[in-house]
Motif scaffolding. Structure first.
Motif, short mmCIF file in Angstrom:
data_model
loop_
_atom_site.label_atom_id
_atom_site.label_comp_id
_atom_site.label_asym_id
_atom_site.label_seq_id
_atom_site.Cartn_x
_atom_site.Cartn_y
_atom_site.Cartn_z
N PHE A 52 35.61 -5.04 -1.25
CA PHE A 52 35.87 -5.67 -2.54
C PHE A 52 37.34 -6.03 -2.72
CE2 PHE A 52 31.61 -4.44 -3.35
CZ PHE A 52 31.17 -5.30 -4.33
N ALA A 53 38.22 -5.23 -2.10
CA ALA A 53 39.64 -5.58 -2.13
C ALA A 53 39.86 -6.91 -1.41
CB ALA A 53 40.47 -4.48 -1.48
N LEU A 54 39.09 -7.11 -0.35
CA LEU A 54 39.18 -8.35 0.42
C LEU A 54 38.67 -9.53 -0.42
CD1 LEU A 54 39.84 -9.40 3.37
CD2 LEU A 54 37.39 -9.33 3.76
N ILE A 55 37.54 -9.33 -1.11
CA ILE A 55 36.99 -10.38 -1.98
C ILE A 55 38.02 -10.73 -3.06
CG2 ILE A 55 35.21 -10.91 -3.69
CD1 ILE A 55 33.32 -9.04 -2.00
N ASP A 56 38.62 -9.70 -3.63
CA ASP A 56 39.64 -9.88 -4.66
C ASP A 56 40.81 -10.70 -4.13
OD1 ASP A 56 40.46 -9.25 -7.35
OD2 ASP A 56 42.04 -8.05 -6.43
N TRP A 57 41.23 -10.34 -2.92
CA TRP A 57 42.36 -11.04 -2.29
C TRP A 57 42.01 -12.49 -1.99
CZ3 TRP A 57 42.83 -13.21 2.65
CH2 TRP A 57 44.13 -13.61 3.00
N LEU A 58 40.77 -12.72 -1.51
CA LEU A 58 40.32 -14.07 -1.21
C LEU A 58 40.31 -14.94 -2.47
CD1 LEU A 58 37.41 -13.52 1.34
CD2 LEU A 58 39.48 -14.83 1.75
N LEU A 59 39.83 -14.35 -3.56
CA LEU A 59 39.82 -15.09 -4.83
C LEU A 59 41.23 -15.45 -5.25
CD1 LEU A 59 37.13 -13.23 -6.97
CD2 LEU A 59 37.10 -15.63 -6.30
N HIS A 60 42.14 -14.49 -5.09
CA HIS A 60 43.53 -14.72 -5.46
C HIS A 60 44.17 -15.83 -4.62
CE1 HIS A 60 43.96 -11.12 -8.04
NE2 HIS A 60 44.93 -11.84 -8.54
N SER A 61 43.86 -15.82 -3.32
CA SER A 61 44.49 -16.79 -2.44
C SER A 61 43.93 -18.20 -2.66
CB SER A 61 44.31 -16.37 -0.98
OG SER A 61 42.93 -16.34 -0.66
N LYS A 62 42.73 -18.29 -3.24
CA LYS A 62 42.12 -19.59 -3.46
C LYS A 62 42.57 -20.24 -4.76
CE LYS A 62 37.91 -19.79 -0.73
NZ LYS A 62 38.61 -20.51 0.33
N VAL A 63 42.99 -19.42 -5.70
CA VAL A 63 43.33 -19.99 -7.01
C VAL A 63 44.66 -20.72 -6.95
CG1 VAL A 63 41.96 -18.38 -8.37
CG2 VAL A 63 44.35 -17.84 -7.86
N GLN A 64 44.78 -21.67 -7.82
CA GLN A 64 45.97 -22.50 -7.93
C GLN A 64 47.09 -21.73 -8.63
OE1 GLN A 64 45.03 -25.97 -10.25
NE2 GLN A 64 46.27 -27.24 -8.93
N THR A 65 48.31 -22.06 -8.25
CA THR A 65 49.44 -21.54 -9.00
C THR A 65 49.74 -22.50 -10.13
OG1 THR A 65 50.33 -20.53 -7.01
CG2 THR A 65 51.85 -20.81 -8.83
N ILE A 66 49.88 -21.97 -11.32
CA ILE A 66 50.18 -22.83 -12.46
C ILE A 66 51.55 -22.48 -13.02
CG2 ILE A 66 47.84 -23.44 -13.15
CD1 ILE A 66 47.96 -21.15 -15.19
#
Ligand SMILES: [Zn+2]
Length: 99
Positions: A52-66
């Protein structure tokens, strides 16, 4: 759309010139994912945590920086990051007083 590559110099709403970077990511979703991981620990012999830490990290890496405005909190997408930094608490405090 012509000047989309222009660096954001001034907030069009409040004319503030200081901005910070943040992730366009729902914190609640991140917490929920970790919570599910923790709940599943007894059933997965702790394997759920790294997964789940990996899933969390993947989600973070996919999101845009605003880019966020310090003063009015407006969010700007599609601007180059330039030399902007993540939220600085002492700058945030300064603008808190102005609100
Ligand atoms: Zn602003």
């Amino acid at each position: 759309m012509g000047d989309i590559t222009k660096v954001l110099e001034q907030c069009p709403i409040c004319q503030c010139r200081q901005f910070y970077l943040s992730k366009d990511f729902n914190q609640f979703v991140g917490c929920l994912i970790m919570l599910i991981g923790i709940i599943l620990v007894p059933f997965t012999y702790c394997l759920s945590l790294p997964v789940f830490a990996l899933i969390d990290w993947l989600l973070h890496s996919k999101v845009q920086t605003i880019i966020n405005c310090y003063k009015c909190g407006s969010e700007f997408r599609g601007f180059p990051k330039g030399n902007l930094k993540p939220f600085m608490h002492h700058i945030g405090l300064k603008y808190d007083k102005c609100r």
